[in-house]
Design a protein around this motif. Structure first.
Motif, mmCIF file in Angstrom:
data_model
loop_
_atom_site.group_PDB
_atom_site.id
_atom_site.type_symbol
_atom_site.label_atom_id
_atom_site.label_comp_id
_atom_site.label_asym_id
_atom_site.label_seq_id
_atom_site.Cartn_x
_atom_site.Cartn_y
_atom_site.Cartn_z
ATOM 1 N N LEU A 309 0.692 -1.335 0.016
ATOM 2 C CA LEU A 309 0.012 0.030 0.114
ATOM 3 C C LEU A 309 0.881 1.222 0.002
ATOM 4 O O LEU A 309 0.702 2.348 -0.605
ATOM 5 C CB LEU A 309 -0.947 -0.155 1.065
ATOM 6 C CG LEU A 309 -1.955 1.090 1.326
ATOM 7 C CD1 LEU A 309 -2.847 1.112 0.030
ATOM 8 C CD2 LEU A 309 -2.539 0.817 2.646
ATOM 9 N N ILE A 310 1.857 1.223 0.819
ATOM 10 C CA ILE A 310 2.725 2.384 0.780
ATOM 11 C C ILE A 310 3.616 2.684 -0.496
ATOM 12 O O ILE A 310 3.950 3.740 -0.958
ATOM 13 C CB ILE A 310 3.805 2.023 1.757
ATOM 14 C CG1 ILE A 310 2.973 2.302 3.244
ATOM 15 C CG2 ILE A 310 4.994 3.270 2.059
ATOM 16 C CD1 ILE A 310 3.831 2.105 4.606
ATOM 17 N N LEU A 311 4.090 1.322 -1.221
ATOM 18 C CA LEU A 311 4.887 1.439 -2.290
ATOM 19 C C LEU A 311 4.114 1.849 -3.548
ATOM 20 O O LEU A 311 4.476 2.833 -4.273
ATOM 21 C CB LEU A 311 5.589 0.445 -2.460
ATOM 22 C CG LEU A 311 6.817 0.039 -1.387
ATOM 23 C CD1 LEU A 311 7.475 -1.288 -1.567
ATOM 24 C CD2 LEU A 311 7.879 1.107 -1.378
ATOM 25 N N ILE A 312 2.873 1.154 -3.738
ATOM 26 C CA ILE A 312 2.232 1.079 -4.733
ATOM 27 C C ILE A 312 1.115 2.134 -4.855
ATOM 28 O O ILE A 312 0.693 2.567 -5.926
ATOM 29 C CB ILE A 312 1.756 -0.287 -5.190
ATOM 30 C CG1 ILE A 312 2.918 -1.290 -5.423
ATOM 31 C CG2 ILE A 312 0.987 -0.384 -6.698
ATOM 32 C CD1 ILE A 312 2.422 -2.705 -5.519
ATOM 33 N N GLY A 313 0.529 2.595 -3.733
ATOM 34 C CA GLY A 313 -0.536 3.342 -3.422
ATOM 35 C C GLY A 313 -0.251 4.749 -4.249
ATOM 36 O O GLY A 313 -1.363 4.795 -5.098
ATOM 37 N N PRO A 314 0.607 5.428 -3.969
ATOM 38 C CA PRO A 314 0.635 6.653 -4.591
ATOM 39 C C PRO A 314 0.823 6.562 -6.038
ATOM 40 O O PRO A 314 0.054 7.245 -6.821
ATOM 41 C CB PRO A 314 2.089 7.119 -4.287
ATOM 42 C CG PRO A 314 2.247 6.548 -2.679
ATOM 43 C CD PRO A 314 1.653 5.100 -3.020
ATOM 44 N N TYR A 317 -2.718 6.088 -7.304
ATOM 45 C CA TYR A 317 -3.620 7.260 -7.144
ATOM 46 C C TYR A 317 -3.119 8.061 -8.338
ATOM 47 O O TYR A 317 -4.219 8.723 -8.865
ATOM 48 C CB TYR A 317 -3.241 7.654 -5.882
ATOM 49 C CG TYR A 317 -3.986 8.964 -5.552
ATOM 50 C CD1 TYR A 317 -5.333 9.097 -5.346
ATOM 51 C CD2 TYR A 317 -3.393 10.102 -5.646
ATOM 52 C CE1 TYR A 317 -6.069 10.199 -5.143
ATOM 53 C CE2 TYR A 317 -3.973 11.650 -5.782
ATOM 54 C CZ TYR A 317 -5.273 11.344 -5.241
ATOM 55 O OH TYR A 317 -6.161 12.390 -5.197
ATOM 56 N N GLY A 318 -1.838 8.367 -8.657
ATOM 57 C CA GLY A 318 -1.463 9.169 -9.816
ATOM 58 C C GLY A 318 -2.084 8.798 -11.325
ATOM 59 O O GLY A 318 -2.403 9.522 -11.930
ATOM 60 N N ILE A 319 -2.102 7.322 -11.418
ATOM 61 C CA ILE A 319 -2.452 6.897 -12.502
ATOM 62 C C ILE A 319 -4.181 7.078 -12.783
ATOM 63 O O ILE A 319 -4.583 7.642 -13.665
ATOM 64 C CB ILE A 319 -2.287 5.343 -12.640
ATOM 65 C CG1 ILE A 319 -0.810 5.180 -12.703
ATOM 66 C CG2 ILE A 319 -3.109 4.824 -13.905
ATOM 67 C CD1 ILE A 319 -0.396 3.685 -12.766
ATOM 68 N N THR A 320 -4.923 6.928 -11.667
ATOM 69 C CA THR A 320 -6.282 7.361 -11.729
ATOM 70 C C THR A 320 -6.644 8.590 -11.946
ATOM 71 O O THR A 320 -7.608 9.030 -12.543
ATOM 72 C CB THR A 320 -6.793 6.670 -10.367
ATOM 73 O OG1 THR A 320 -6.279 7.104 -9.278
ATOM 74 C CG2 THR A 320 -6.714 5.050 -10.163
#
Length: 327
Positions: A309-314, A317-320
């Motif tokens: 969640l910490i590594l892939i979450g941002p 979020y940016g892609i969406t």
């Protein structure tokens, strides 16, 4: 005819579509409970008394050796002994040995154990029937669901004493195994100080009573049986059977062989105590080596999801956000 139809309608309205079956099952249980004392108290058949009188001279000589239990006037379950206890000598001995290893040393332990199974099974059936009645007033139940509701509490109640005794046996074996190396060290000190084996066993039992009560009780039983005049070899073998631990069996074999061959008990205890200390260290190392494997699943479940969640979450979020602005 109208009376039966009205009665059927009333039962169906009160208990649901399976009300007749439930009522018949409840009446059957009540009849069994009512007639059970009568069946158990039925008078002896004259033909059976005649056969018993014919067989009495031959059976009188072997009565002491073949008797499974000693009757007691104070025991309220004595008249139900034939119903509550296994009549086969091997089954009775196995059940008694298992209860001894669980720490239940009463002479009526087998009878109480089977009575607990019977009573909890009947109580479970009653509770299951009551729950089924309450459930049927709220919703319609199929016959399969109804049988599950009735039988599951009864089976659980019947198996609960067996599960409890099995857990007690395992816990008692573990406690005896953990305290046995310390008891050997104490016994070695007592023997080297000049005490006899009987005195050292009694002293060890007193010292271990606070930390390891199960092992202390076994040593105290051994000491009392030796004082009563029972043979040392028989006493030690009985202790080995009651404990059911491999270390105790090896210990009793060492003491018996030392007594038979006339070797020094102190030397045998010294060697065996050192072996038990090494074995305890190996058990601790084995448990420590198993710990990383056991913690692998917990570590993955509690560490990997937050890390992802910490590594892939941002990035997600940016892609969406980018795709949303593009649309």
């Amino acid at each position: 005819m109208n009376i039966f139809q009205d009665l059927n309608t009333m039962i169906t309205d009160m208990l649901g579509p399976f009300g007749g079956i439930l009522l018949l099952g409840f009446l059957g249980v009540v009849m069994i409970l009512v007639t059970l004392p009568t069946v158990l108290k039925r008078p002896d058949d004259p033909l059976d008394r005649l056969k018993a009188s014919v067989r009495a001279p031959a059976a009188k000589a072997s009565e002491k050796t073949e008797r499974l239990r000693a009757p007691s006037r104070k025991d309220k379950l004595e008249k139900y002994a034939n119903f509550l206890e296994p009549q086969d000598a091997e089954e009775y001995t196995a059940a008694k040995l298992k209860l001894l290893r669980a720490g239940y040393k009463s002479k009526n332990a087998v009878r109480i154990f089977h009575f607990s199974q019977f009573a909890l099974g009947i109580l479970g059936l009653a509770l299951g029937g009551l729950y089924a009645l309450l459930k049927m007033q709220v919703q319609d139940l199929s016959s399969q669901d109804l049988m599950i509701m009735l039988l599951t509490p009864g089976v659980v109640g019947y198996m609960l004493p067996k599960y409890w005794v099995t857990r007690r046996v395992a816990a008692r074996k573990e406690a005896i195994t953990n305290g046995f190396p310390d008891s050997l060290d104490m016994m070695l000190v007592c023997v080297e100080a000049g005490q006899s084996l009987d005195q050292s066993i009694l002293r060890v039992a007193r010292e271990l009573k606070a930390g390891f009560p199960d092992l202390a009780l076994e040593f105290e039983t051994v000491s009392q049986e030796m004082k009563a005049g029972k043979g040392k070899e028989a006493v030690l073998r009985d202790m080995s059977e009651r404990c059911g631990v491999q270390d105790i069996s090896s210990f009793t074999t060492v003491l018996i062989q030392s007594q038979q061959f006339g070797t020094s008990i102190a030397e045998a205890l010294r060697v065996y105590a050192a072996e038990m200390r090494d074995k305890r260290v190996m058990r601790a190392e084995e448990a420590a080596n198993k710990l990383p494997t056991k913690m692998t699943l917990a570590t993955m479940m509690l560490t990997v999801p937050p890390l992802l969640l910490i590594l892939i979450g941002p990035s997600i979020y940016g892609i969406t956000q980018m795709m949303g602005s593009g649309n």
